[in-house]
Design an enzyme around this catalytic site. Structure first.
Site, PDB file in Angstrom:
ATOM      1  N   LYS A 292       0.827  -1.210   0.000  1.00 46.51           N
ATOM      2  CA  LYS A 292       0.000   0.000   0.000  1.00 46.51           C
ATOM      3  C   LYS A 292       0.868   1.268   0.000  1.00 46.51           C
ATOM      4  O   LYS A 292       0.633   2.180  -0.788  1.00 46.51           O
ATOM      5  CB  LYS A 292      -0.914   0.030   1.241  1.00 46.51           C
ATOM      6  CG  LYS A 292      -1.873  -1.153   1.339  1.00 46.51           C
ATOM      7  CD  LYS A 292      -2.868  -0.973   2.465  1.00 46.51           C
ATOM      8  CE  LYS A 292      -2.267  -0.967   3.855  1.00 46.51           C
ATOM      9  NZ  LYS A 292      -1.653  -2.220   4.291  1.00 46.51           N
TER      10      LYS A 292
ATOM     11  N   ARG B 180      -9.455   0.756   9.299  1.00 47.15           N
ATOM     12  CA  ARG B 180      -9.105  -0.625   9.600  1.00 47.15           C
ATOM     13  C   ARG B 180     -10.168  -1.311  10.442  1.00 47.15           C
ATOM     14  O   ARG B 180     -10.020  -2.488  10.753  1.00 47.15           O
ATOM     15  CB  ARG B 180      -7.787  -0.668  10.377  1.00 47.15           C
ATOM     16  CG  ARG B 180      -6.551  -0.898   9.506  1.00 47.15           C
ATOM     17  CD  ARG B 180      -5.356  -0.761  10.445  1.00 47.15           C
ATOM     18  NE  ARG B 180      -4.191  -1.488  10.047  1.00 47.15           N
ATOM     19  CZ  ARG B 180      -3.094  -0.916   9.542  1.00 47.15           C
ATOM     20  NH1 ARG B 180      -3.081   0.361   9.267  1.00 47.15           N
ATOM     21  NH2 ARG B 180      -2.030  -1.644   9.289  1.00 47.15           N
TER      22      ARG B 180
ATOM     23  N   ARG C 102      11.683  -6.522   4.773  1.00 49.99           N
ATOM     24  CA  ARG C 102      11.592  -5.078   5.029  1.00 49.99           C
ATOM     25  C   ARG C 102      12.119  -4.759   6.429  1.00 49.99           C
ATOM     26  O   ARG C 102      12.779  -3.742   6.636  1.00 49.99           O
ATOM     27  CB  ARG C 102      10.127  -4.634   4.900  1.00 49.99           C
ATOM     28  CG  ARG C 102       9.921  -3.135   5.083  1.00 49.99           C
ATOM     29  CD  ARG C 102       8.527  -2.714   4.725  1.00 49.99           C
ATOM     30  NE  ARG C 102       7.567  -2.942   5.813  1.00 49.99           N
ATOM     31  CZ  ARG C 102       6.261  -2.665   5.730  1.00 49.99           C
ATOM     32  NH1 ARG C 102       5.762  -2.174   4.609  1.00 49.99           N
ATOM     33  NH2 ARG C 102       5.457  -2.879   6.748  1.00 49.99           N
TER      34      ARG C 102
ATOM     35  N   ARG D 151      11.680  -1.454  11.764  1.00 46.88           N
ATOM     36  CA  ARG D 151      10.374  -1.526  12.420  1.00 46.88           C
ATOM     37  C   ARG D 151      10.272  -2.791  13.257  1.00 46.88           C
ATOM     38  O   ARG D 151      10.397  -3.895  12.722  1.00 46.88           O
ATOM     39  CB  ARG D 151       9.259  -1.514  11.363  1.00 46.88           C
ATOM     40  CG  ARG D 151       8.956  -0.156  10.828  1.00 46.88           C
ATOM     41  CD  ARG D 151       7.851  -0.210   9.798  1.00 46.88           C
ATOM     42  NE  ARG D 151       6.597  -0.784  10.293  1.00 46.88           N
ATOM     43  CZ  ARG D 151       5.458  -0.758   9.617  1.00 46.88           C
ATOM     44  NH1 ARG D 151       5.408  -0.169   8.440  1.00 46.88           N
ATOM     45  NH2 ARG D 151       4.373  -1.300  10.120  1.00 46.88           N
TER      46      ARG D 151
ATOM     47  N   ARG E   9      -0.739  -9.244  13.358  1.00 45.71           N
ATOM     48  CA  ARG E   9      -1.297  -8.158  12.546  1.00 45.71           C
ATOM     49  C   ARG E   9      -2.264  -8.731  11.504  1.00 45.71           C
ATOM     50  O   ARG E   9      -3.285  -8.115  11.204  1.00 45.71           O
ATOM     51  CB  ARG E   9      -0.175  -7.358  11.873  1.00 45.71           C
ATOM     52  CG  ARG E   9       0.527  -6.433  12.867  1.00 45.71           C
ATOM     53  CD  ARG E   9       1.938  -6.109  12.472  1.00 45.71           C
ATOM     54  NE  ARG E   9       2.039  -5.218  11.326  1.00 45.71           N
ATOM     55  CZ  ARG E   9       3.140  -5.062  10.598  1.00 45.71           C
ATOM     56  NH1 ARG E   9       4.234  -5.762  10.882  1.00 45.71           N
ATOM     57  NH2 ARG E   9       3.162  -4.225   9.592  1.00 45.71           N
TER      58      ARG E   9
END
Ligand code: AMP
Length: 368
Positions: free
Chosen positions: A192, A267, A306, A312, A324
């Site tokens: 996204k 969300r 990533r 992160r 998640r």
């Protein structure tokens, strides 16, 4: 419709309605002050037309003066209110009634109250022709209101867009129908953020990633960041109330955007409803929700990759990533039905070359 600079505005409040509201205010104020000689203080530049018509409606002893403040540039309030013309001399012992053209966040009012705080006025009252109660911070009592309006950007009857439009006899509002507002939908790692980066350039849209805003706040140690951190670290969703308020504030910061890409928002069902209501109050809407689809295993691989460079914490641990996904399946996936019902849901294959996926998204947007 009229065009001022680069923007189109449509008729919103007729002259008769404005004059009737002013008449009502004049009567209310007269009921309180006709036996004394109040000092009306108009706030320039916007209130000049209002003050002129107000005084024609207020046929009792009074004085009039002006202060001049400036905070808007274009469509955005700069947040800094400058005093360009100060409080008149000899206000001591007088009943002062401020006449504002419009009260929105209340920033200008704060400055006004500050200006008069060291003067020995008998009474200090605030009157405004237009009042945006939805966005007003409520710090000071507004004593007299002409018309309550939603948070639309308005021009005319003294109010301007970059100095144009003050001489219009009626009030116009920004025409938002050309806007494109997109919701990018998809599990963490679906791409996204990457795709939003391309789409915002191509379609001149403002990209709002709630995840990015949270991370920015965490980095800067703000109150919001500290609150969100514990949830994000575990891979849980941040509570709706906090997220919705933050999203609204981000939209408010960009009143001249040609449209928005909402990335990572909504969300939950509550967020989707809040977004619809909020946009409607601004004469805007979600045009399309586009889901980037990919299988969990591919996404886990992408996210762990990533996590090696992004730092992160929620990308570095498979159990947090799976949590998640669980949050997504439980709270976010049902939104598909919500948007399908509105005929706004589009699905795009999120596997493949990045520019291929951008093309797939472009096809959907161009068809809107
Ligand atoms: P993202 O960068 O979109 O993957 O978001 C990272 C984290 O920020 C999420 O796992 C949530 O903890 C939090 N977050 C982002 N957007 C929202 C939202 N709309 N509602 C609740 N929490 C969110």
């Amino acid at each position: 419709m009229i065009k001022l600079h680069d923007k189109i505005f449509k008729p919103y409040i007729k002259e008769e309605q404005i004059l009737a509201a002013i008449d009502k205010m004049a009567k209310e104020i007269a009921a309180d002050y006709k036996d004394e000689t109040p000092l009306f203080v108009g706030v320039l530049n916007g209130a000049f037309m209002f003050v002129a018509d107000f005084l024609k409606a207020y046929q009792h002893p009074c004085e009039v003066s002006f202060v001049r403040l400036s905070s808007y540039q274009g469509l955005t309030s700069t947040g800094i209110v400058e005093t360009l013309l100060d409080v008149p001399d000899e206000v001591e012992g007088k009943s002062v009634i401020i006449l504002e053209d419009v009260v929105d966040t209340g920033r200008t009012l704060k400055q006004l109250v500050h200006l008069f705080s060291n003067t020995n006025v008998k009474e200090f009252r605030i009157g405004t022709l237009f009042y945006k109660s939805d966005v007003y911070n409520g710090e000071y009592t507004i004593d007299y209101v002409g018309l309550e309006i939603p948070d639309h950007f308005i021009v005319g009857y003294g109010l301007d867009y970059n100095e144009l439009g003050r001489n219009l006899r009626e009030v116009y509002q920004l025409n938002q129908t050309d806007m494109i507002n997109l919701v990018l939908f998809g599990k963490p790692g679906a791409g996204k953020g990457t795709q939003a980066g391309f789409l915002k350039e191509k379609y001149n849209l403002k990209h709002i990633s709630t995840g990015d805003v949270f991370r920015y706040n965490i980095k800067n140690g703000t109150e919001l960041g500290n609150l969100a951190k514990s949830y994000i670290d575990k891979g849980d969703l941040v509570p709706d109330e906090v997220t919705i308020d933050m999203l609204k504030a981000e939209v408010e910061k960009n009143p001249d955007a040609a449209g928005f890409i909402f990335d990572g928002f909504p969300r939950t069902a509550a967020q989707a409803e809040a977004l619809d209501n909020f946009l409607e109050s601004k004469d805007m809407k979600v045009n399309a929700t586009i889901a980037l689809e990919a299988e969990d295993d591919i996404l886990v691989e992408r996210l762990l990759e990533r996590g090696k460079s992004s730092g992160r914490s929620d990308d570095q641990d498979e159990s947090k990533i799976r949590n998640r996904f669980d949050e997504y399946n439980e709270k976010t996936a049902p939104l598909k039905a919500y948007y399908e019902k509105q005929g706004k849901f589009h699905s795009v294959n999120g596997i493949g070359e990045i520019n291929e996926i951008t093309k797939r998204l472009g096809k959907v947007i161009d068809s809107l």
